[in-house]
Each structure stands twice: as structure tokens, then as C-alpha cells.
Design an enzyme around this catalytic site. Structure first.
Site, short mmCIF file in Angstrom:
data_model
loop_
_atom_site.label_atom_id
_atom_site.label_comp_id
_atom_site.label_asym_id
_atom_site.label_seq_id
_atom_site.Cartn_x
_atom_site.Cartn_y
_atom_site.Cartn_z
N ASN A 133 -12.71 0.97 6.67
CA ASN A 133 -11.92 0.16 6.59
C ASN A 133 -12.23 -1.20 6.52
O ASN A 133 -12.72 -1.77 7.53
CB ASN A 133 -10.76 0.53 7.68
N ASP A 180 -10.31 -3.98 6.27
CA ASP A 180 -9.29 -5.01 6.64
C ASP A 180 -9.89 -6.43 7.27
O ASP A 180 -9.38 -7.52 6.91
CB ASP A 180 -8.32 -4.55 7.35
N HIS A 181 -10.71 -5.97 7.93
CA HIS A 181 -11.25 -7.29 8.99
C HIS A 181 -12.17 -8.12 8.29
O HIS A 181 -12.35 -9.19 8.69
CB HIS A 181 -11.59 -6.88 10.19
N ARG A 201 -10.64 -18.87 7.70
CA ARG A 201 -11.19 -20.17 7.01
C ARG A 201 -10.23 -20.55 5.80
O ARG A 201 -10.61 -21.83 5.12
CB ARG A 201 -12.53 -20.19 6.60
N HIS A 228 -5.21 -1.85 4.22
CA HIS A 228 -4.01 -1.81 4.43
C HIS A 228 -3.37 -3.13 4.10
O HIS A 228 -3.64 -4.24 4.39
CB HIS A 228 -3.77 -1.65 6.05
N ARG A 261 -0.69 -4.98 4.36
CA ARG A 261 0.46 -5.18 5.18
C ARG A 261 1.71 -6.04 4.55
O ARG A 261 1.69 -7.01 4.02
CB ARG A 261 -0.10 -5.76 6.49
N ARG A 282 -1.48 -10.17 6.43
CA ARG A 282 -2.29 -10.88 7.34
C ARG A 282 -3.76 -10.87 7.16
O ARG A 282 -4.80 -11.29 7.60
CB ARG A 282 -1.76 -10.49 8.88
N HIS A 283 -4.12 -9.78 6.25
CA HIS A 283 -5.71 -9.45 5.90
C HIS A 283 -5.70 -9.59 4.55
O HIS A 283 -5.93 -10.20 3.75
CB HIS A 283 -6.34 -8.44 6.74
N GLU A 333 -3.42 1.85 2.44
CA GLU A 333 -2.45 2.34 3.55
C GLU A 333 -1.40 1.29 3.48
O GLU A 333 -1.34 0.32 3.22
CB GLU A 333 -3.10 1.94 5.08
N THR A 371 -1.91 -4.01 15.86
CA THR A 371 -2.56 -2.96 14.86
C THR A 371 -1.43 -1.59 14.98
O THR A 371 -0.54 -1.71 15.61
CB THR A 371 -4.20 -2.37 15.46
N THR A 372 -1.92 -0.83 14.17
CA THR A 372 -0.90 0.44 13.98
C THR A 372 -1.08 1.14 15.15
O THR A 372 -2.01 1.75 15.53
CB THR A 372 -1.34 1.34 12.54
N GLU A 426 -3.13 12.20 8.33
CA GLU A 426 -4.25 11.74 9.32
C GLU A 426 -3.77 11.50 10.83
O GLU A 426 -2.76 11.05 11.13
CB GLU A 426 -4.39 10.21 8.59
N HIS A 449 -8.43 5.74 13.96
CA HIS A 449 -7.72 4.65 14.70
C HIS A 449 -8.61 4.40 16.03
O HIS A 449 -8.69 5.29 16.75
CB HIS A 449 -6.52 4.92 15.01
N GLY A 450 -9.23 3.37 16.23
CA GLY A 450 -10.05 3.01 17.61
C GLY A 450 -11.37 4.01 17.71
O GLY A 450 -11.81 3.85 18.73
N GLY A 478 -12.53 1.14 10.75
CA GLY A 478 -12.62 -0.22 10.70
C GLY A 478 -13.19 -1.00 11.63
O GLY A 478 -14.22 -1.38 11.44
N HIS A 479 -12.25 -1.23 12.41
CA HIS A 479 -12.71 -2.33 13.48
C HIS A 479 -13.94 -2.29 14.16
O HIS A 479 -14.78 -3.20 14.30
CB HIS A 479 -11.53 -2.62 14.75
N1 PXP Z 1 -6.38 4.87 9.79
C1 PXP Z 1 -5.25 4.04 9.88
C2 PXP Z 1 -4.25 4.87 9.34
C3 PXP Z 1 -5.09 2.86 10.35
O1 PXP Z 1 -3.97 2.24 10.13
C4 PXP Z 1 -6.27 2.21 10.60
C5 PXP Z 1 -6.04 0.81 10.95
O2 PXP Z 1 -5.11 0.94 12.41
C6 PXP Z 1 -7.57 2.72 10.93
C7 PXP Z 1 -7.71 4.27 10.26
C8 PXP Z 1 -8.66 2.30 11.11
O3 PXP Z 1 -8.60 1.90 12.75
P1 PXP Z 1 -9.74 0.92 13.45
O4 PXP Z 1 -9.91 -0.41 12.61
O5 PXP Z 1 -9.21 0.84 14.68
O6 PXP Z 1 -10.88 1.82 13.20
#
Ligand code: PXP
Length: 239
Positions: free
Chosen positions: A7, A9-10, A18, A43, A45, A49-50, A70, A100-101, A151, A192-193, A214-215
Site C-alpha cells: 500500500n 498511500d503514505h 509539501r 486507497h 479516499r 487526503r493521500h 480500495e 485510518t480504516t 480481506e 491492516h497494522g 502499507g504503513h
Molecule cells: N488493507 C486495507 C483494506 C486497508 O484499508 C489498509 C489501510 O488501512 C491496509 C490494508 C494497509 O494497512 P496498513 O497501512 O496499516 O499496513
């Protein structure tokens, strides 16, 4: 082998901080694939935001890159997604103010809307997935919705592991859901996480075939990548 979706997004979050063009999420999409990721997750959104519309469009048009988009069930976003044709779509819940989600979809309340959205993507041969909490009830509803994949939201187990709490109940819940879904013919993903530790724990569940992370990947890349950049600058400054 289990698949890794990265992911990005970040990367866009960093760029947007910036208001300029670096780092570019489109370059990042190509980069993560060149380094071994199986797919790219973004994602789009509602508050943008990203990832922005133009990023999503460009990333979806990249050659030989599997893109997992997403989205919420917001009709404007759904229509845009149908237009830019990602390889995969993962439907997620979305609250404007959340960081976050926070959890999986409420499948019961949104059954008809979800059904219509899934049909639209299936007609375009786009793989469909639902981001759900680890609940057997939600797996059963996912089957009724005729979705290709689920998922499983791994936020709870990730928090338990990170705070050194007992995670076996949550692990078993996820495992049972994954087994149930596979028996129904639904492909199982997790996300997630997740970090190294939680991924090592969850990869023991055979039925989970894809991890979307992602994060942690973006955050950890700061430490794994910064030494090279510092060396580059020291070289520039020396000469
Ligand atoms: N999968 C889904 C469906 C998500 O919405 C997200 C982001 O919240 C992720 C995976 C990735 O999560 P993370 O950035 O915490 O790794």
C-alpha cells in the site's frame, strides 16, 4: 507462495505534505513492483487526503502492474473506479474523520448497495474484495454477496501482538473465518497494522493467500533507506 500487496498511500501523504511532486506515487508503484511486490494497493479516499484521482488514473494505466484499488461505496468514487479500471477492487468502510480504516464493513446495513457495486465491477471483470472483521456471520454474508475475495481486518490482532497481550483468541477467530471462506470458494486476504512480527504469525494460516501492507513498509523504509541517502549527500558536500 503468499502474495504481498504494498500500500503506497503514505508516499502520497508525504508528497502532499509539501504540496509538490516528490515523492511521486506513480514512480513508487513501478518501484515496489520492480523490488518484488506482487501488487500495488491504493486507497482513493473521499477526502483525497493521500492518493488523488490523477494518481489513481495513472497507476491504473501502468503496464504489467496489478493494482488493488480500495474504495468506499460512495457512488462518485465507484463510478470513477469503474472508469479507470483497476485490476482489483477492495470495498472498505470510510469515515471522514478517521485516521485510518478502523474496522471492517457493516455488511448487513449496506447489503443492497454492496451487491449493486459488486455486480458493476464483476461485469467489468474486476476482481472484487470486501474488507471485513473476522466474523463467521460476515463471511456468510460475503458469500451471499457473491464476492471473489475477502480481506480480513487484522487491526485487532496487530494491536494485541504489539502490546504483548494474548492474541490466541483473535488468531483463532481469523483462522476459522479464513477456513470458512475458503470452503465457500472465497479467496482470503489480510491487512491492516501488519509488521514483521504479525505477518509471521498470520502467515501460519494457510488459507490467507495475500497480505496488503502499507504503513509499516513505508515507515520502516525510512530506517532501511536513509543511510544511502545520507552517504549520497556527504559525497556531494565533500567534493
Ligand atoms: N488493507 C486495507 C483494506 C486497508 O484499508 C489498509 C489501510 O488501512 C491496509 C490494508 C494497509 O494497512 P496498513 O497501512 O496499516 O499496513
Amino acid at each position: 507462495m503468499k502474495r504481498l500487496g504494498v500500500n503506497i498511500d503514505h508516499i502520497a501523504t508525504l508528497r502532499n505534505a509539501r504540496g509538490e511532486s516528490h515523492p511521486d506515487p506513480v514512480l513508487a508503484a513501478n518501484y515496489v513492483i520492480s523490488k518484488g511486490a506482487d501488487s500495488v494497493t491504493i486507497h482513493l479516499r473521499e477526502d483525497r487526503r493521500h492518493i488523488r484521482d490523477i494518481d489513481a488514473k495513472k497507476i491504473c494505466s501502468l503496464k504489467n502492474i496489478l493494482v488493488n484499488l480500495e474504495i468506499s461505496i460512495n457512488s462518485k468514487i465507484v463510478n470513477y473506479a469503474l472508469k479507470i479500471k483497476p485490476t482489483y477492487v477492495c470495498i472498505v468502510p470510510e469515515k471522514r474523520k478517521e485516521v485510518t480504516t478502523e474496522g471492517g464493513l457493516n455488511l448487513e446495513d449496506n447489503f443492497n448497495k454492496l451487491k449493486n457495486v459488486i455486480i458493476k465491477f464483476k461485469k467489468k471483470n474486476i476482481r472484487t474484495s470486501l474488507f471485513i472483521n473476522p466474523s463467521i456471520k460476515d463471511v456468510k454474508i460475503s458469500k451471499q454477496l457473491d464476492v471473489d475475495c475477502i480481506e480480513i481486518h487484522t487491526g485487532k490482532i496487530s494491536n494485541l501482538v504489539k502490546s504483548n497481550k494474548n492474541f490466541s483468541k483473535e488468531f483463532n477467530r481469523i483462522k476459522k473465518c479464513a477456513q470458512f471462506a475458503k470452503a465457500y470458494g472465497i479467496e482470503v486476504h489480510a491487512g491492516h497494522g501488519l509488521d514483521y512480527k504479525t505477518t509471521k504469525i498470520l502467515k501460519k494460516i494457510n488459507e490467507i493467500v495475500e497480505f496488503n501492507i502499507g504503513h509499516f513498509i513505508i515507515g520502516e523504509s525510512v530506517f532501511d533507506g536513509m543511510s544511502k541517502i545520507i552517504k549520497n549527500f556527504k559525497k556531494i558536500l565533500k567534493s
